[in-house]
Design a protein around this motif. Structure first.
Motif, PDB file in Angstrom:
ATOM      1  N   GLN A   7       0.852  -1.189   0.000  1.00  0.00           N
ATOM      2  CA  GLN A   7       0.000   0.000   0.000  1.00  0.00           C
ATOM      3  C   GLN A   7       0.895   1.249   0.000  1.00  0.00           C
ATOM      4  O   GLN A   7       2.066   1.196   0.360  1.00  0.00           O
ATOM      5  N   PRO A   8       0.348   2.383  -0.411  1.00  0.00           N
ATOM      6  CA  PRO A   8       1.177   3.603  -0.454  1.00  0.00           C
ATOM      7  C   PRO A   8       1.812   3.916   0.901  1.00  0.00           C
ATOM      8  O   PRO A   8       1.154   3.818   1.953  1.00  0.00           O
ATOM      9  N   PHE A   9       3.073   4.258   0.884  1.00  0.00           N
ATOM     10  CA  PHE A   9       3.784   4.604   2.112  1.00  0.00           C
ATOM     11  C   PHE A   9       4.812   5.689   1.791  1.00  0.00           C
ATOM     12  O   PHE A   9       5.110   5.987   0.649  1.00  0.00           O
ATOM     13  N   GLN A  10       5.369   6.276   2.851  1.00  0.00           N
ATOM     14  CA  GLN A  10       6.368   7.355   2.728  1.00  0.00           C
ATOM     15  C   GLN A  10       7.511   7.073   3.710  1.00  0.00           C
ATOM     16  O   GLN A  10       7.255   6.750   4.872  1.00  0.00           O
ATOM     17  N   ILE A  11       8.756   7.190   3.246  1.00  0.00           N
ATOM     18  CA  ILE A  11       9.880   7.088   4.171  1.00  0.00           C
ATOM     19  C   ILE A  11      10.187   8.475   4.706  1.00  0.00           C
ATOM     20  O   ILE A  11      10.181   9.472   3.968  1.00  0.00           O
ATOM     21  N   GLU A  26      16.611   8.607  13.224  1.00  0.00           N
ATOM     22  CA  GLU A  26      16.030   7.300  12.952  1.00  0.00           C
ATOM     23  C   GLU A  26      15.237   7.385  11.660  1.00  0.00           C
ATOM     24  O   GLU A  26      14.761   8.460  11.268  1.00  0.00           O
ATOM     25  N   SER A  27      15.071   6.243  11.014  1.00  0.00           N
ATOM     26  CA  SER A  27      14.320   6.181   9.763  1.00  0.00           C
ATOM     27  C   SER A  27      13.024   5.401   9.984  1.00  0.00           C
ATOM     28  O   SER A  27      13.009   4.384  10.680  1.00  0.00           O
ATOM     29  N   PHE A  28      11.948   5.892   9.373  1.00  0.00           N
ATOM     30  CA  PHE A  28      10.625   5.269   9.527  1.00  0.00           C
ATOM     31  C   PHE A  28       9.934   5.222   8.172  1.00  0.00           C
ATOM     32  O   PHE A  28      10.182   6.052   7.283  1.00  0.00           O
ATOM     33  N   VAL A  29       9.040   4.248   8.035  1.00  0.00           N
ATOM     34  CA  VAL A  29       8.085   4.263   6.930  1.00  0.00           C
ATOM     35  C   VAL A  29       6.698   4.500   7.542  1.00  0.00           C
ATOM     36  O   VAL A  29       6.351   3.939   8.589  1.00  0.00           O
ATOM     37  N   ILE A  30       5.907   5.354   6.880  1.00  0.00           N
ATOM     38  CA  ILE A  30       4.570   5.713   7.380  1.00  0.00           C
ATOM     39  C   ILE A  30       3.547   5.437   6.285  1.00  0.00           C
ATOM     40  O   ILE A  30       3.755   5.801   5.117  1.00  0.00           O
ATOM     41  N   GLN A  31       2.476   4.769   6.660  1.00  0.00           N
ATOM     42  CA  GLN A  31       1.415   4.472   5.702  1.00  0.00           C
ATOM     43  C   GLN A  31       0.713   5.774   5.303  1.00  0.00           C
ATOM     44  O   GLN A  31       0.530   6.678   6.122  1.00  0.00           O
ATOM     45  N   LEU A  32       0.343   5.877   4.018  1.00  0.00           N
ATOM     46  CA  LEU A  32      -0.372   7.053   3.524  1.00  0.00           C
ATOM     47  C   LEU A  32      -1.850   6.723   3.361  1.00  0.00           C
ATOM     48  O   LEU A  32      -2.217   5.580   3.045  1.00  0.00           O
ATOM     49  N   GLY A  36      -2.998  10.669   0.193  1.00  0.00           N
ATOM     50  CA  GLY A  36      -1.543  10.801   0.190  1.00  0.00           C
ATOM     51  C   GLY A  36      -0.989  11.455   1.430  1.00  0.00           C
ATOM     52  O   GLY A  36       0.171  11.892   1.456  1.00  0.00           O
ATOM     53  N   ARG A  37      -1.805  11.530   2.518  1.00  0.00           N
ATOM     54  CA  ARG A  37      -1.366  12.153   3.750  1.00  0.00           C
ATOM     55  C   ARG A  37      -0.818  11.084   4.708  1.00  0.00           C
ATOM     56  O   ARG A  37      -1.195   9.916   4.643  1.00  0.00           O
ATOM     57  N   LEU A  38       0.101  11.531   5.610  1.00  0.00           N
ATOM     58  CA  LEU A  38       0.672  10.624   6.600  1.00  0.00           C
ATOM     59  C   LEU A  38      -0.403  10.181   7.583  1.00  0.00           C
ATOM     60  O   LEU A  38      -1.221  10.988   8.037  1.00  0.00           O
ATOM     61  N   ASN A  55      10.565  -0.455  -3.393  1.00  0.00           N
ATOM     62  CA  ASN A  55       9.915   0.373  -4.428  1.00  0.00           C
ATOM     63  C   ASN A  55       9.741   1.823  -3.997  1.00  0.00           C
ATOM     64  O   ASN A  55       9.434   2.681  -4.815  1.00  0.00           O
ATOM     65  N   GLY A  56       9.953   2.119  -2.714  1.00  0.00           N
ATOM     66  CA  GLY A  56       9.808   3.497  -2.248  1.00  0.00           C
ATOM     67  C   GLY A  56      11.128   4.112  -1.813  1.00  0.00           C
ATOM     68  O   GLY A  56      11.132   5.200  -1.231  1.00  0.00           O
ATOM     69  N   LEU A  57      12.240   3.422  -2.054  1.00  0.00           N
ATOM     70  CA  LEU A  57      13.551   3.895  -1.606  1.00  0.00           C
ATOM     71  C   LEU A  57      14.468   4.140  -2.801  1.00  0.00           C
ATOM     72  O   LEU A  57      14.359   3.482  -3.839  1.00  0.00           O
TER      73      LEU A  57
END
Length: 976
Positions: A7-11, A26-32, A36-38, A55-57
């Motif tokens: 599903q769409p996510f943002q690093i 720290e690094s995180f991935v957050i579901q959108l 398209g919002r966090l 696919n998002g990096l």
């Protein structure tokens, strides 16, 4: 809460402040969500699970994640905590105000700071947040600004003090950062967060210059400390950054660059010598001293050491109560060119300095003085020492006239306008005194080449009449050597005039004592060497590998030694070749008496040389015994594998040039390995002065040929060296060659290898001989075969028998050398071994040297592919093949060389391996080399095969059947 990578996510990247480590990331991935919002669904991401979200990096994300992982508290604690405490306990103890480890604290802070400096440039284009108190990773977003900000440092001087403060601008707008809660993320270079914006700076500002002003308007410098502050703090700021000043001046100046090369004497012990007896004057001459060279760059009134590399240098000037900061803009590009120029002329600079022995230093000055002047470098003697060195022209002109029973030698020696008597210079050279005081008090340094070129002349001559020297006629070779020196260049040129247009060389009679026949091209090589012998000139025989340079040379030596007592010739070569020369001499020139001058127990009395025709030794022993060997005058000095002296500055090159002989010859398949300077070094050994001095050759030939592809210079160089270099390729003499040329390459064990071999040999000898005594040979065959196999493995490389072995192998060194030699000539080689582990060792050498190869053993799945690659790919020069897998059924006609790494019990199997290359369709001649380790079971197996020809005739096919034919004496001989 897990984040779904489907599903769409943002690093995102989040920063937080650690009590001891400062700001960490720290690094995180957050579901959108659908817009398209966090969302609140987030998950920590590390190098371990990053691939799930590939696919998002992008490349920078992977690098950021890796760096951030390495600075997490648990990772840092693990790295620096030797007692393996919990991270919190470790930091609490390490950073304790009373008992903490200050050294460890600084190490840890530096470690974390280095990683922050790596992270910051990668953060552009990424989303950065401050972490909330509850661990929420996307609490407050920080805008990462792409455009860099600028800093202007302000100084305002008044009657009481100087106010100092910085201002920041971004996109021409002033940024108000004081009392705004700003904080520093990275110190060097500076990254600062101001009101949720991350700023970086031009000119790599150090954050320590901004930090004091986060909560302070300015800093005041009292008058009483301003002078020190201006010099140590303000001047570097003026040099590197933009500064606005009131109360003092800043002047930017551009002046002409002038390079200054200073030289001075480094102190040494002195000796007193009486120079001008008629005046009763005594002088103290310092010998074995060194000269220090220092390069400085002058800009107007200021000098800078060449290692002080700065775009701008600042000088503080104070007149009465007024300060002026002079900004001197330097031409670093031009400065670097001067440093490179001096390196190229033979003056290597380290920290702007270089030291040389006095004699070498002044030889360098003499040879490069004109080049220095032309380049604009000013040479100056530094300081006010006791000596003032003479920098003018030094010259010696030698005239030799034939008398009835001797040669009269007259010489004129001049240092500038001063002429020095010949006998005085002779005494200085004989006593190895380099410095002489001239009548005007200046110290002249006798050119180093006078010591090398005239040492023998001075040593063998006696004082004659009218300050001349006399040289007995039996020293005529010394006169010939002078003709070939730089000081007799015109005489050597007249020789070249007579040789220049030769087209053919007449046939010389083959020496009566030579046992063998030379092929036509080998006979031509012998005639050429005899031709050079008549003219007392040196030559380079540079035939391709396998064309018989050794046998041609032995024919020459037999010719010059067969009738008259022509003295002793010296053969110098790598240690691994000595045994080959002994064997070849026994075969072709058995009448010549050869001395093997090697080993730690060698007799160092050089008088014994006169009893022999040939003395054979190694390059290593030349270096060790040069003082002894240089005292003996040889007939020929012959260097085999002469590319060893390709570097004219190496110790071995200098040593062989110190040797004395009437004739010189060098043998090599690679007269030029890297540059034409290789050729210069070898030709200068053969015929000093033939190609001029090193600097002359570099400027006249090396640079035009290698850098500019100057065909005229190439033709001219070829014309000069043509009479002295003979080179034939296999393709040129193919009609003269047999179908197969077989060679044995004898290898010498390394010290570590020999120690391993002797240890195993002793152990197995006792076991085997005991078993034979107890139960006979029939019951001992397994033990015999096991012992012989292990010894054969060690003879190749002890690693085959012992995985713990870390030493070297003499055979591997020889194999590597010959592989490289053949590859350099664009030949293809088959390499056979019955030990797969041995092939693996060779393959590691090829891998390490980035040499492409094909490989075939029993585990190879696609045999044909390996064969096709070798046959068709011009980049693949080597094919490694195991005996069992590749001894039959392969057509490898592209190969011209076959290397047999270990001797096989059955000679027929060797023939089958050779036939992989030597078969119908092969257009090139095939050269075979069997590698045999000297003084091992390999050599003794070879002898045993020759003594028991019946074994070969019976085509023994297994090692076991070979063992069955051995007698007790045979086995004892193998294990001796």
């Amino acid at each position: 809460m897990k984040v779904s990578p489907s599903q769409p996510f943002q690093i995102i990247y989040t920063l937080f402040e650690h009590q001891y480590l400062g700001y960490l990331f720290e690094s995180f991935v957050i579901q959108l969500d659908s817009e398209g919002r966090l969302t609140f669904s987030h998950q920590n991401i590390s190098a371990k699970n990053a691939k799930e979200f590939d696919n998002g990096l992008d490349k920078n994300d992977y690098e950021l994640i890796k760096i951030m992982d390495s600075m997490q508290p648990d990772i840092v604690a693990k790295k620096y905590d030797k007692k393996k405490m919990k991270p919190d306990e470790f930091f609490l103890k390490c950073f304790d105000d009373q008992t903490g480890d200050e050294h460890a604290q600084q190490e840890i802070k530096n470690y974390v700071e280095r990683r922050r400096a790596q992270i910051m440039p990668l953060m552009h284009g990424k989303r950065l947040f401050e972490m909330g108190n509850d661990g929420e990773p996307a609490w407050k977003e920080i805008e990462v600004l792409n455009d860099k900000a600028t800093v202007l440092f302000h100084f305002r001087r008044n009657e009481e003090n100087t106010h100092y403060f910085p201002t920041i601008k971004h996109q021409e707008e002033k940024v108000d950062f004081q009392y705004k809660g700003a904080y520093i993320l990275c110190n060097d270079p500076a990254y600062i967060v101001i009101e949720k914006k991350l700023y970086s700076f031009e000119k790599n500002v150090d954050a320590n210059k901004l930090k004091p002003f986060l909560n302070k308007k300015f800093i005041a410098i009292p008058r009483k400390i301003e002078d020190n502050y201006y010099h140590k703090f303000v001047a570097p700021l003026v040099a590197s950054f933009d500064v606005y000043a009131k109360g003092f001046d800043i002047k930017t100046e551009t002046t002409e660059l002038k390079p200054l090369l200073y030289f001075s004497e480094l102190a040494s012990n002195g000796q007193s010598m009486d120079l001008f007896n008629s005046n009763g004057k005594h002088t103290t001459i310092v010998e074995d001293s060194k000269i220090l060279f220092e390069l400085k760059f002058n800009y107007g009134d200021h000098n800078y050491s060449a290692d002080q590399i700065k775009d701008v240098s600042v000088h503080v000037e104070k007149e009465e109560d007024h300060y002026t900061f002079h900004r001197i803009k330097r031409n670093l590009e031009k400065e670097k060119k001067f440093v490179s120029f001096l390196n190229e002329t033979g003056l290597p600079l380290k920290h702007a300095r270089s030291t040389m022995d006095t004699a070498k230093a002044f030889s360098w000055i003499q040879s490069t003085k004109k080049l220095l002047e032309d380049s604009g470098i000013v040479l100056k003697q530094n300081g006010k020492g006791e000596k003032k060195y003479f920098l003018g022209k030094s010259e010696m002109t030698v005239e030799i006239k034939e008398n009835i029973d001797w040669f009269d030698i007259h010489a004129i020696i001049k240092f500038g306008d001063f002429e020095i008597p010949f006998h005085i210079i002779r005494n200085y050279i004989l006593k190895k005194k380099h410095e002489i005081e001239l009548p005007n008090g200046e110290i002249a340094v006798i050119p180093e080449e006078w010591f090398t070129q005239y040492a023998e002349l001075m040593a063998f001559s006696n004082e004659g009449e009218e300050e001349s020297l006399q040289l007995q006629k039996h020293h005529i070779s010394l006169v010939k050597d002078l003709n070939e020196s730089n000081l007799a260049h015109l005489q050597l040129s007249r020789k070249l005039e007579r040789l220049r247009d030769f087209d053919t060389i007449g046939d010389y009679d083959m020496p009566k004592g030579f046992k063998g026949e030379l092929r036509p091209y080998q006979r031509a090589g012998f005639n050429w060497m005899r031709f050079l012998n008549e003219y007392r000139l040196g030559g380079c025989l540079a035939d391709d590998m396998g064309l018989g340079k050794t046998v041609q040379t032995l024919a020459l030596l037999q010719s010059v030694h067969q009738d008259n007592d022509n003295g002793t010739s010296l053969l110098v070569m790598p240690t691994s070749l000595i045994y080959n020369w002994e064997k070849e001499s026994e075969k072709f020139t058995p009448q010549l008496k050869m001395l093997n001058y090697t080993g730690v127990k060698r007799n160092k009395d050089i008088k014994q040389f006169a009893k022999y025709d040939l003395v054979v030794t190694s390059y290593g022993l030349i270096r060790q015994d040069i003082d002894l060997l240089a005292e003996f005058h040889f007939n020929y000095i012959i260097l085999d594998e002469s590319q060893v002296i390709k570097n004219p500055e190496s110790n071995i090159s200098k040593c062989v040039r110190d040797l004395n002989s009437s004739f010189k010859l060098i043998l090599t398949g690679t007269p030029i390995e890297n540059t034409t300077m290789d050729l210069w070094s070898q030709m200068t050994f053969l015929n000093p002065g033939l190609l001029g001095g090193k600097t002359f050759f570099k400027n006249q030939f090396q640079l035009p040929i290698e850098k500019k592809n100057d065909e005229e210079k190439t033709k001219k160089l070829y014309t000069i060296i043509k009479p002295f270099l003979l080179r034939r390729h296999k393709s040129q003499v193919a009609t003269d060659l047999p179908e197969k040329i077989e060679n044995i390459r004898y290898c010498t064990m390394s010290e570590a290898q020999e120690e391993a071999y002797e240890k195993v040999k002793s152990a197995y000898r006792d076991k085997i001989m005991h078993e034979i005594e107890a139960g006979g040979i029939g019951k001992s065959q397994f033990m015999i075969l096991q012992g012989l196999t292990k010894l054969r493995q060690i003879a190749n490389h002890p690693f085959l028998a012992d995985d713990e072995y870390t030493g070297d192998s003499g055979k591997l060194e020889d194999i590597s050398h010959m592989l490289q030699n053949a590859i350099n000539k664009n030949h293809k080689i088959l390499v056979f071994s019955q030990f797969v582990k041995h092939l693996k060792i060779v393959s590691k050498y090829l891998d390490d040297n980035k040499i492409k190869y094909s490989y075939l053993d029993g585990s190879t799945k696609d045999r044909q592919k390996e064969v096709e690659n070798f046959q068709s790919d011009k980049q693949i020069k080597v094919f490694l093949i195991s005996l069992k897998a590749g001894g039959l059924g392969l057509n490898l006609t592209e190969a011209e060389y076959v290397f047999l790494l270990d001797p096989w019990w059955n000679p027929a199997i060797e023939a089958q391996a050779i036939d992989r290359a030597h078969r119908i369709g092969q257009k090139n001649k095939v050269f075979t080399y069997r590698f045999i380790t000297k003084n091992t079971v390999e050599e003794k197996i070879l002898q045993l095969q020759q003594n028991k020809q019946k074994l070969a005739d019976d085509l023994i096919t297994t090692e076991e059947s070979f063992v069955k034919t051995l007698t007790k004496d045979d086995i004892s001989g193998l294990l001796d």
